[in-house]
Every structure is written in C-alpha cells, then in structure tokens.
Design an enzyme around this catalytic site. Structure first.
Site, mmCIF file in Angstrom:
data_model
loop_
_atom_site.group_PDB
_atom_site.id
_atom_site.type_symbol
_atom_site.label_atom_id
_atom_site.label_comp_id
_atom_site.label_asym_id
_atom_site.label_seq_id
_atom_site.Cartn_x
_atom_site.Cartn_y
_atom_site.Cartn_z
ATOM 1 N N LYS A 22 -6.536 7.373 9.268
ATOM 2 C CA LYS A 22 -5.094 7.677 9.323
ATOM 3 C C LYS A 22 -4.481 7.722 7.918
ATOM 4 O O LYS A 22 -3.744 8.639 7.585
ATOM 5 C CB LYS A 22 -4.387 6.606 10.163
ATOM 6 C CG LYS A 22 -2.876 6.543 9.955
ATOM 7 C CD LYS A 22 -2.223 5.421 10.734
ATOM 8 C CE LYS A 22 -2.113 4.098 10.025
ATOM 9 N NZ LYS A 22 -1.036 3.971 9.018
ATOM 10 N N ASN A 23 -4.791 6.715 7.105
ATOM 11 C CA ASN A 23 -4.113 6.614 5.810
ATOM 12 C C ASN A 23 -4.623 7.618 4.786
ATOM 13 O O ASN A 23 -4.023 7.781 3.733
ATOM 14 C CB ASN A 23 -4.200 5.186 5.263
ATOM 15 C CG ASN A 23 -3.309 4.244 6.064
ATOM 16 O OD1 ASN A 23 -2.511 4.691 6.885
ATOM 17 N ND2 ASN A 23 -3.459 2.950 5.837
ATOM 18 N N CYS A 117 10.441 -3.154 6.582
ATOM 19 C CA CYS A 117 9.679 -3.209 7.824
ATOM 20 C C CYS A 117 9.116 -4.609 7.964
ATOM 21 O O CYS A 117 9.232 -5.421 7.045
ATOM 22 C CB CYS A 117 8.600 -2.144 7.869
ATOM 23 S SG CYS A 117 7.148 -2.529 6.939
ATOM 24 N N ARG A 122 8.958 -3.658 0.980
ATOM 25 C CA ARG A 122 8.384 -2.337 0.737
ATOM 26 C C ARG A 122 9.293 -1.368 -0.041
ATOM 27 O O ARG A 122 9.727 -0.335 0.487
ATOM 28 C CB ARG A 122 7.904 -1.710 2.050
ATOM 29 C CG ARG A 122 6.913 -2.591 2.772
ATOM 30 C CD ARG A 122 6.207 -1.902 3.879
ATOM 31 N NE ARG A 122 5.218 -0.951 3.419
ATOM 32 C CZ ARG A 122 4.479 -0.210 4.229
ATOM 33 N NH1 ARG A 122 4.627 -0.330 5.519
ATOM 34 N NH2 ARG A 122 3.583 0.631 3.754
ATOM 35 N N ASP A 308 -4.750 -4.465 5.133
ATOM 36 C CA ASP A 308 -4.729 -3.912 6.494
ATOM 37 C C ASP A 308 -5.769 -4.565 7.409
ATOM 38 O O ASP A 308 -5.810 -4.267 8.604
ATOM 39 C CB ASP A 308 -4.941 -2.393 6.465
ATOM 40 C CG ASP A 308 -3.739 -1.669 5.880
ATOM 41 O OD1 ASP A 308 -2.672 -2.287 5.753
ATOM 42 O OD2 ASP A 308 -3.876 -0.485 5.528
HETATM 43 N N1 EPU Z 1 5.341 -1.605 -4.055
HETATM 44 C C1 EPU Z 1 6.346 -1.726 -4.972
HETATM 45 N N2 EPU Z 1 7.014 -0.601 -5.352
HETATM 46 C C2 EPU Z 1 6.699 0.630 -4.863
HETATM 47 C C3 EPU Z 1 5.665 0.735 -3.924
HETATM 48 C C4 EPU Z 1 4.993 -0.395 -3.534
HETATM 49 O O1 EPU Z 1 6.656 -2.824 -5.445
HETATM 50 O O2 EPU Z 1 7.340 1.618 -5.258
HETATM 51 C C5 EPU Z 1 4.606 -2.806 -3.619
HETATM 52 C C6 EPU Z 1 4.639 -3.023 -2.111
HETATM 53 O O3 EPU Z 1 5.804 -3.704 -1.697
HETATM 54 C C7 EPU Z 1 3.368 -3.824 -1.885
HETATM 55 C C8 EPU Z 1 2.412 -3.203 -2.899
HETATM 56 O O4 EPU Z 1 3.238 -2.586 -3.901
HETATM 57 O O5 EPU Z 1 3.582 -5.173 -2.202
HETATM 58 C C9 EPU Z 1 1.446 -2.195 -2.354
HETATM 59 O O6 EPU Z 1 2.136 -1.230 -1.571
HETATM 60 P P1 EPU Z 1 1.660 0.286 -1.468
HETATM 61 O O7 EPU Z 1 2.695 1.173 -2.083
HETATM 62 O O8 EPU Z 1 0.275 0.400 -1.985
HETATM 63 O O9 EPU Z 1 1.691 0.523 0.089
HETATM 64 P P2 EPU Z 1 1.871 1.951 0.765
HETATM 65 O O10 EPU Z 1 1.256 2.972 -0.110
HETATM 66 O O11 EPU Z 1 3.280 2.157 1.170
HETATM 67 C C10 EPU Z 1 -0.378 2.033 2.049
HETATM 68 C C11 EPU Z 1 -0.828 2.058 3.486
HETATM 69 C C12 EPU Z 1 -0.558 0.700 4.124
HETATM 70 C C13 EPU Z 1 -1.318 -0.364 3.328
HETATM 71 C C14 EPU Z 1 -0.883 -0.314 1.859
HETATM 72 C C15 EPU Z 1 -1.649 -1.265 0.966
HETATM 73 C C16 EPU Z 1 -0.532 4.339 4.190
HETATM 74 C C17 EPU Z 1 0.140 5.300 5.069
HETATM 75 N N3 EPU Z 1 -0.115 3.092 4.225
HETATM 76 O O12 EPU Z 1 1.020 1.778 2.081
HETATM 77 O O13 EPU Z 1 -1.106 0.778 5.442
HETATM 78 O O14 EPU Z 1 -1.052 -1.638 3.849
HETATM 79 O O15 EPU Z 1 -1.072 1.026 1.335
HETATM 80 O O16 EPU Z 1 -2.995 -0.974 0.990
HETATM 81 O O17 EPU Z 1 -1.461 4.690 3.498
HETATM 82 C C18 EPU Z 1 -1.254 0.274 7.741
HETATM 83 O O18 EPU Z 1 -2.043 1.221 7.852
HETATM 84 O O19 EPU Z 1 -1.085 -0.593 8.631
HETATM 85 C C19 EPU Z 1 -0.496 0.133 6.494
HETATM 86 C C20 EPU Z 1 0.619 -0.575 6.403
#
Ligand code: EPU
Length: 424
Positions: A22-23, A117, A122, A308
């Site tokens: 999915k991701n 969320c 986030r 995850d």
């Molecule tokens: N963060 C920041 N600033 C930003 C973005 C992120 O401080 O601008 C922080 C977040 O709050 C968190 C960390 O950085 O503490 C990592 O977040 P990341 O941005 O990597 O998360 P994401 O890209 O929004 C993806 C996955 C998530 C998974 C995370 C971490 C997808 C669609 N989602 O989210 O998947 O937990 O990476 O590996 O790819 C799930 O599938 O259940 C899920 C939540």
C-alpha cells in the site's frame, strides 16, 4: 460499520501470499499524474486507501481503471484541475503526496491540510520546506495548502526532522524535483524500500535519479516524463503482520511473495523473541516456539524495525513471559492499542514513548475498539491468540491497509467473522 467476531485459540497453519505494498502504491499512483500517456501499475492491492487515491485522481481529471488482473491503468490528461478536497484528504493522510506531482506538472496545487490523527500530530513542515526550496510559493489558507510555481528550480534540501526523515516528504520532493530545472540534492532522505520503488518507477518514466535508498538522493530535472509499466513491491508490513500472526497463535505458516531483505530488522527481532524463522529470498517459514522470550524492541526509520509493525510486535510480546519494553522513536504517541490490549488481560502500561509489558502466556477475550490501521491489526492478532470470543468494533480501519484479511487468516485456520453492525 463492520466488526470482527473472533474465536481465539486456533494455531495458524499453511501458506499465505503477500499483496503489493500500500505505502509504495500510493506515491506511485500520485507520480503517474506527472507522465504523458498511460501508466500501468501491476499488483496494486484492492484496499480502501487505494480506492481513496483513485477517487482523488479522478477528482483531478485523471482516468483510473482497474483491469480484471488487478492492474491499475492511469491516464492523466492535462485539464488544469489542481484541488484535492478535504472530503477525500481527511480519509487518508497520504493524499498529501499529490502536492509534489501537481505542482511539478500543473504548476499549482491546492491540497487540503490532512490534520492530526490518532497516531500523533503528524506535521507536514518538511514537505513544505522541501517544495519551497524548489521555488514553490506556499500559502496556508482555509485549511488548504496552496502551492504554486511557474518554474521549479533544483536545490539542496535537508529533510531531517525531530524523528528522522520523512517518507512521504521525501517522495514529494523527489517527484517535484524530477521536473525541476537543474540538480536537486536531498540530504537526510528517507531510505524505505517504498522510496526506492518510487525512484525506480520515476526512472522508467524518464527521470534521472541517483542514490535512492541512501540518505542522499540526487535528481537531475528533465523537461517531461512519460507513462510506463511497473510492478509494485510486496508489502513488508503485511508480511511482518503474518509473521506475528503465526508466532502469536503457536502456528506454522509459510509466507510467500515477500522480500526478506526488506525485513532484516524484523526477522532479527522475531528470532530474538524465540520464533523459528527459515528464510529464502521471497519466502519465510514461521514456526512458533513453546514459549516466547521477552525482549526490548525499538521502532526506528528504515532499516530499523518499522513503526508500522510496532503495535503487532507489542501484541506478540504480551504473550512472552518476563518484562518487555517497546519504544517507538518514529511516532512516540502511537500506543492506542495499549488500552485495548489491557482489556484483554495484557499487563502493559505506557511510559513516555515506550510500552512496558509484563508478559504472560494467556490472553482473554473482550470487546475492543480498533483505533487505527496497525492498532486494528494488533487487536486481530491478540484476539486470535486469546481464550474465547473477542469482538473488535470499527474494523473499517483495517480495510484501509489489509486486503480481505479475515478470509486470508481464515484460510490459515483462524475463525474470524465479519459482521455488519450499526455502531456510532
Ligand atoms: N514529520 C515531521 N514533519 C514532516 C513530516 C513528518 O516532523 O513534515 C515526522 C512525523 O510526525 C513522524 C516522522 O516525521 O514523527 C516520520 O513521519 P513520515 O513523514 O515518515 O510519515 P509519513 O510519510 O506521513 C509514512 C507511512 C506511514 C508510516 C510512516 C513512517 C505512507 C502512506 N504512510 O507516513 O504508514 O508509519 O511513513 O514509516 O507511506 C501505515 O501504513 O499505517 C502508516 C501510518
């Protein structure tokens, strides 16, 4: 709204095949918007989040069709539509990865702010920092991110934040940089296999990318990208969830169609918990031991144990006699499952960004409530291991990320029934 009624106590046995990730699929679908012509994505799982991304793309005037063999055909057209509305974005935070492709291809993007969320605050500050560095003008107004740029210009961008890099932020900047003028260097890029898959896909579309999978990605902009064909990578989180499912139920399951190299930290951790794992490229046989071993587990950015899988591993350690500590360094507040697992007799409490578990071999059935995708998975796992009949409410969360999970677990000997209920 559906619920699961789970009769626990049945060791899982047999073989299961892992679906596409999915991701990885969500950013690939967003990136397809940047190509001239049709893109064919094979192996895209049929999940609620994928349907939401399809709806968003259609909202943007993109043609999205699923062929009978499960391939998604995506044809962008160029109609100037640039808005990802709140109604759809609020269903799935990953909608934010449309920002980079829209900006690069259509020069403007209006994407609803995803909001908080249950797994934490986030923020998306790093996404916005990266796109600004490429020359985008960004305004936040009325709950929307409004980004525009007549031309994107390559730049050096540091994407580290307080919890490491950002997966979707790296995707957004990498996608936008493909159509920027000149060279972009992303420092402290996320290294997840999903980023590598996206880079390989973009390269097939005509992009010039080097270093994906490391902390330094170099992108040389090109004037245009074209449609292509691609097979999405297997879902490492689904594979890890099946590993825990076999281990927690005292089972013996062979998982096929996975990439064991994407799960090195998980394999190491599950072995430390005493589970017998036999790996061979795309296959892993999981045999539960008589007793699980308490452990310390820390969820970290890739190549560490993924956040995850934190909830699922926590559920497993609830059955390991002794004291275990599970810490999440990526989403320090991602512990909604702790209270629900306690309802099933787990001795577990949250302390800062950790869960401290006093393990015991038996869990007891109870009515519980799913709060998010991975916490729901943890509850299903615990319920399959518990004595008695567990009812899990609000399991729509699990449908976001696991395809027909109850049928696939039932094929392995679980007893899970999906029941429609009127629940507030
Ligand atoms: N963060 C920041 N600033 C930003 C973005 C992120 O401080 O601008 C922080 C977040 O709050 C968190 C960390 O950085 O503490 C990592 O977040 P990341 O941005 O990597 O998360 P994401 O890209 O929004 C993806 C996955 C998530 C998974 C995370 C971490 C997808 C669609 N989602 O989210 O998947 O937990 O990476 O590996 O790819 C799930 O599938 O259940 C899920 C939540």
């Amino acid at each position: 709204m559906d619920r699961f009624d789970v009769q626990g106590g049945n060791p899982l046995k047999g073989e299961v095949h892992v679906n596409g990730a999915k991701n990885a699929a969500l950013p690939l679908m967003a990136a397809a918007l940047m190509g001239n012509g049709t893109t064919r994505l094979a192996g895209i799982p049929d999940l609620r989040d994928i349907r939401t991304m399809s709806a968003l793309l259609r909202e943007l005037g993109v043609d999205v069709n699923r062929t009978p063999d499960g391939t998604l055909e995506i044809t962008p057209g160029d109609n100037g539509r640039i808005e990802a509305p709140y109604e759809l974005v609020r269903q799935m935070r990953a909608s934010v990865c449309l920002l980079g492709p829209l900006l690069a291809r259509r020069k403007r993007a209006r994407v609803s702010l995803p909001g908080g969320c249950v797994i934490g605050v986030r923020p998306i500050d790093l996404h916005l920092k990266g796109l600004s560095a490429l020359g985008a003008e960004i305004e936040l107004e009325g709950g929307y991110i409004d980004a525009s740029a007549t031309e994107l210009i390559g730049s050096e961008i540091y994407l580290g934040g307080p919890h490491g890099s950002t997966a979707l932020g790296t995707c957004n900047v990498m996608m936008a940089a493909c159509l920027a003028k000149g060279r972009t260097i992303i420092e402290c890029a996320a290294c997840e296999p999903e980023i590598v898959d996206l880079a390989q896909f973009l390269t097939k579309m005509g992009a010039r990318i080097d270093g994906a999978g490391s902390h330094r990605i170099v992108i040389d902009g090109v004037p245009e990208l074209h449609g292509t064909e691609h097979q999405v990578i297997p879902d490492r989180i689904e594979a890890g969830t099946f590993m825990v499912a076999a281990a927690i139920t005292g089972g013996d399951v062979t998982i096929r169609g996975m990439r064991t190299e994407h799960l090195s930290a998980v394999i190491d951790t599950v072995r430390r918990i005493g589970v017998d794992l036999e790996t061979d490229g795309d296959t892993c046989r999981v045999r539960a031991p008589d007793a699980l071993t308490a452990s310390e587990v820390i969820a970290l950015p890739y190549p560490g144990v993924p956040t995850d899988l934190q909830a699922q591993i926590t559920a497993l350690l609830v059955r390991a006699e002794g004291i275990s500590v599970v810490t999440d360094k990526v989403f320090p507040d991602r512990f909604m499952h702790v209270a629900e697992l306690s309802r099933m007799g787990a001795q577990i409490r949250k302390a800062g960004s950790s869960a401290i578990i006093v393990g015991q071999p038996e869990l007891t059935a109870a009515p519980v409530m799913a709060s998010d995708l991975r916490a729901s998975a943890a509850l299903v796992l615990a319920a399959m291991a518990a004595k008695g009949y567990t009812i899990i409410h609000r399991i729509y969360h699990i449908d976001r990320g696991y395809g027909r999970i109850e049928q696939r677990l039932n094929n392995l000997g679980a007893r899970i029934e999906r029941v429609q209920e009127d629940y507030p």
